[in-house]
Design a protein around this motif. Sequence first.
Motif, PDB file in Angstrom:
ATOM      1  N   VAL A   1       0.838  -1.209   0.000  1.00  0.00           N
ATOM      2  CA  VAL A   1       0.000   0.000   0.000  1.00  0.00           C
ATOM      3  C   VAL A   1       0.873   1.260   0.000  1.00  0.00           C
ATOM      4  O   VAL A   1       0.638   2.205  -0.751  1.00  0.00           O
ATOM      5  CB  VAL A   1      -0.954  -0.004   1.226  1.00  0.00           C
ATOM      6  N   MET A   2       1.926   1.252   0.824  1.00  0.00           N
ATOM      7  CA  MET A   2       2.828   2.414   0.866  1.00  0.00           C
ATOM      8  C   MET A   2       3.441   2.674  -0.503  1.00  0.00           C
ATOM      9  O   MET A   2       3.560   3.824  -0.940  1.00  0.00           O
ATOM     10  CB  MET A   2       3.961   2.153   1.874  1.00  0.00           C
TER      11      MET A   2
ATOM     12  N   LEU B   1       0.785   4.029  -2.962  1.00  0.00           N
ATOM     13  CA  LEU B   1       0.445   5.421  -2.652  1.00  0.00           C
ATOM     14  C   LEU B   1       1.520   6.389  -3.147  1.00  0.00           C
ATOM     15  O   LEU B   1       1.211   7.425  -3.737  1.00  0.00           O
ATOM     16  CB  LEU B   1       0.268   5.596  -1.141  1.00  0.00           C
ATOM     17  N   THR B   2       2.790   6.062  -2.893  1.00  0.00           N
ATOM     18  CA  THR B   2       3.843   7.041  -3.185  1.00  0.00           C
ATOM     19  C   THR B   2       4.483   6.832  -4.546  1.00  0.00           C
ATOM     20  O   THR B   2       5.477   7.464  -4.853  1.00  0.00           O
ATOM     21  CB  THR B   2       4.952   7.009  -2.118  1.00  0.00           C
TER      22      THR B   2
ATOM     23  N   ARG C   1       2.771   7.539  -7.181  1.00  0.00           N
ATOM     24  CA  ARG C   1       2.125   8.580  -7.990  1.00  0.00           C
ATOM     25  C   ARG C   1       2.758   9.927  -7.676  1.00  0.00           C
ATOM     26  O   ARG C   1       3.369  10.108  -6.633  1.00  0.00           O
ATOM     27  CB  ARG C   1       0.637   8.639  -7.648  1.00  0.00           C
TER      28      ARG C   1
ATOM     29  N   MET D   1       2.887  13.392  -6.254  1.00  0.00           N
ATOM     30  CA  MET D   1       2.146  14.093  -5.208  1.00  0.00           C
ATOM     31  C   MET D   1       3.094  15.045  -4.481  1.00  0.00           C
ATOM     32  O   MET D   1       4.310  14.873  -4.525  1.00  0.00           O
ATOM     33  CB  MET D   1       1.527  13.109  -4.219  1.00  0.00           C
ATOM     34  N   PRO D   2       2.523  16.068  -3.824  1.00  0.00           N
ATOM     35  CA  PRO D   2       3.381  17.009  -3.113  1.00  0.00           C
ATOM     36  C   PRO D   2       4.147  16.320  -1.987  1.00  0.00           C
ATOM     37  O   PRO D   2       3.618  15.394  -1.363  1.00  0.00           O
ATOM     38  CB  PRO D   2       2.385  18.030  -2.525  1.00  0.00           C
TER      39      PRO D   2
ATOM     40  N   TRP E   1       8.958  12.976  -1.424  1.00  0.00           N
ATOM     41  CA  TRP E   1      10.219  12.540  -0.804  1.00  0.00           C
ATOM     42  C   TRP E   1      10.049  12.376   0.698  1.00  0.00           C
ATOM     43  O   TRP E   1      10.597  11.463   1.302  1.00  0.00           O
ATOM     44  CB  TRP E   1      11.331  13.548  -1.107  1.00  0.00           C
TER      45      TRP E   1
ATOM     46  N   TRP F   1       7.258  11.626   2.435  1.00  0.00           N
ATOM     47  CA  TRP F   1       6.475  10.430   2.783  1.00  0.00           C
ATOM     48  C   TRP F   1       7.330   9.174   2.638  1.00  0.00           C
ATOM     49  O   TRP F   1       7.308   8.300   3.487  1.00  0.00           O
ATOM     50  CB  TRP F   1       5.218  10.301   1.902  1.00  0.00           C
TER      51      TRP F   1
ATOM     52  N   LEU G   1      10.545   8.994   2.833  1.00  0.00           N
ATOM     53  CA  LEU G   1      11.531   9.027   3.912  1.00  0.00           C
ATOM     54  C   LEU G   1      10.913   8.487   5.204  1.00  0.00           C
ATOM     55  O   LEU G   1      11.508   7.659   5.900  1.00  0.00           O
ATOM     56  CB  LEU G   1      12.010  10.466   4.114  1.00  0.00           C
ATOM     57  N   ALA G   2       9.698   8.939   5.511  1.00  0.00           N
ATOM     58  CA  ALA G   2       9.040   8.528   6.754  1.00  0.00           C
ATOM     59  C   ALA G   2       8.835   7.018   6.803  1.00  0.00           C
ATOM     60  O   ALA G   2       9.032   6.382   7.841  1.00  0.00           O
ATOM     61  CB  ALA G   2       7.692   9.238   6.891  1.00  0.00           C
ATOM     62  N   PHE G   3       8.461   6.430   5.655  1.00  0.00           N
ATOM     63  CA  PHE G   3       8.196   4.985   5.639  1.00  0.00           C
ATOM     64  C   PHE G   3       9.473   4.174   5.809  1.00  0.00           C
ATOM     65  O   PHE G   3       9.467   3.095   6.370  1.00  0.00           O
ATOM     66  CB  PHE G   3       7.521   4.565   4.322  1.00  0.00           C
ATOM     67  N   PHE G   4      10.572   4.702   5.279  1.00  0.00           N
ATOM     68  CA  PHE G   4      11.798   3.908   5.245  1.00  0.00           C
ATOM     69  C   PHE G   4      12.723   4.129   6.443  1.00  0.00           C
ATOM     70  O   PHE G   4      13.449   3.216   6.839  1.00  0.00           O
ATOM     71  CB  PHE G   4      12.561   4.200   3.940  1.00  0.00           C
TER      72      PHE G   4
END
Lengths: 316, 275
Positions: free
Chosen positions: A105-106, A109-110, A112, A114-115, A118, A120, A122-125
């Motif tokens: 899902v992550m 989502l990222t 595509r 989107m503003p 980078w 988002w 970064l936060a996931f990883f």
Amino acid sequence: MATTISPAPPAPPATRAVPLWRRMPAGLLFTLPFLVFYLAFLVWPTVSSLFLSFFNESLTGTRGEFVGLANWTEMFGDSAMWSAFGNTVYFTLLSTPPLVLIGLVMALLTNRAMPLRWLWRLAFFLPFLLPASVVALIWVWLYQPGFGLVNDTLARLGLAEAGWLTEPDLAMVSVVITTVWWTVGFNFLLYLAALQQIPQHLYDAAAIDGAGWWQRLRSVTLPMLGRTTGLVIVLQLLASLRVFDQIYLLYQGTGGPNFAARPILEHVYTTAFTNFRFGYASAISTFFFVLIVTVSVAQLKLFPSSSNSSNSSKER
Amino acid sequence: MTSVRAWNLVGLLVTAFIAVLWLTPLLWAVDTSLKPEGETTLVPLTWFSDNFSVEAFQRVFAQSDMLRWFLNSTVVAVGVTALVLATASLAAYGFSRTDFRGKRLVFGVVVAGIMVPPQVLVVPLYDEMLALGLIDTYWAMILPQVAAPAMVFILKKFFDGIPRELEEAARVDGASILRIFWQVVLPLSRPVLSAVGIFTFIFTWNNFFWPFLAVSDPDLMTIPVGLATIQSSYGLRYAQIMASAVLGGLPLLVAYVFFQRNIIRSVAHTGLSGT
């Protein structure tokens, strides 16, 4: 080669004229340094693990007496071993689905535009880059009763607080939550890399056919991710089966309330380094080793196209 | 069209929500580390304090071996990474471009080793290190982590893909095989070498189980091993505990900011090596 073309004197033994390393094939010389490490620290321990399991070895450094299959028969009747085995399987079944699905899902989502994309990503990883000890320190603090952030948030939402690290029923759930937060970034990256490999023309074709977002996801994206999903699941199963670090650190080596969170590797650790029974610990880890190799081989059979696959990269 | 924009907005909101969820533990750790010890457990919790300070960090530096652990982690991670790059690239080139009797068999044994989980070997490995007299040395932590068959496999696959014409040209010019490897092949392999190097470094830096067993001398502990000892020694001083956690996690996070692209690529590359 050659050197000894000098005619007359019968024999300065050729072996002395040509040094040993010159007579070896170049290929062997290239591989030799690695093979030394490989034999000494991977092949030998693997063999000696099986060997040790037939001895009554303790930590004294002296070889214990040969006990035949005694360690093995003891192990199959050892309820602590089976409960640790059950805990490991439970953790694996509980952690694998969210680790794979949330990673997917992550990535979807990222992938595509989107503003702040980078940020988002970064936060996931980011959590994946933390050592297990840091993760455990943070989550022990978050899980505190009363003044921990998790329980405080639950209370503010009008929900009941929970004993995250003290309830036997929750012991493994807490570990799974922590693990998902910590390591899902790895699966996220694998999926993201796979998504970026999907050729754009497939989407263009689908768009021409008037396919909407959901249609494109179902008929282009997900089918193209099939192989990656197989790989991610297998890597995750293998990583989850080997769980040790975060559990040992979250519960300070106690195995959790009622030993409800003691995985098999911690049982091996306790047997070897607290009870000093190296022979018996070797029997358990050899048994576990066979289990893991079985899963790996099953993977080779299930996903033949990705044959020699994967790596040992995930240790968590 | 409006529905597309609406969906984009929903996607953004969901993404931001998950990201906030994922960042909160980290931010809360930093927040706690900056509070005075007496305010960390005040209920109801608050993110703000009138008395933010770096006192907890100062006390960590004064009272713990944090800098020593950092040094040890550096020695071990740099040592392992250098040895892996050297031995694995040589071996991979040997498997890719040379011929010797039994090569297929040897390579098969190396590839089979990828399936061996290192955690399962800790008991015999400890036994071996004890016999070698290496327990409680840097070597005990470094040597076993150099045996990384997956890295040989990744590098061999890359070398297999390099066109042989380049090496033939050098050979015609009379270059030895070692020289060809050094001057032709390695420069072409920079992306894969950096992927292998970065991955090995991150993995070794964060490795806990084996260094935790191999070393009990506090002067030799790496960051993950040293941090495992502080929960009990600091008791309930949460600001200090969180300051230690922040310091322990910081080196790789800082490195990540500088090498972001390379790190993402190397994780994806080594992780997907099988496909």
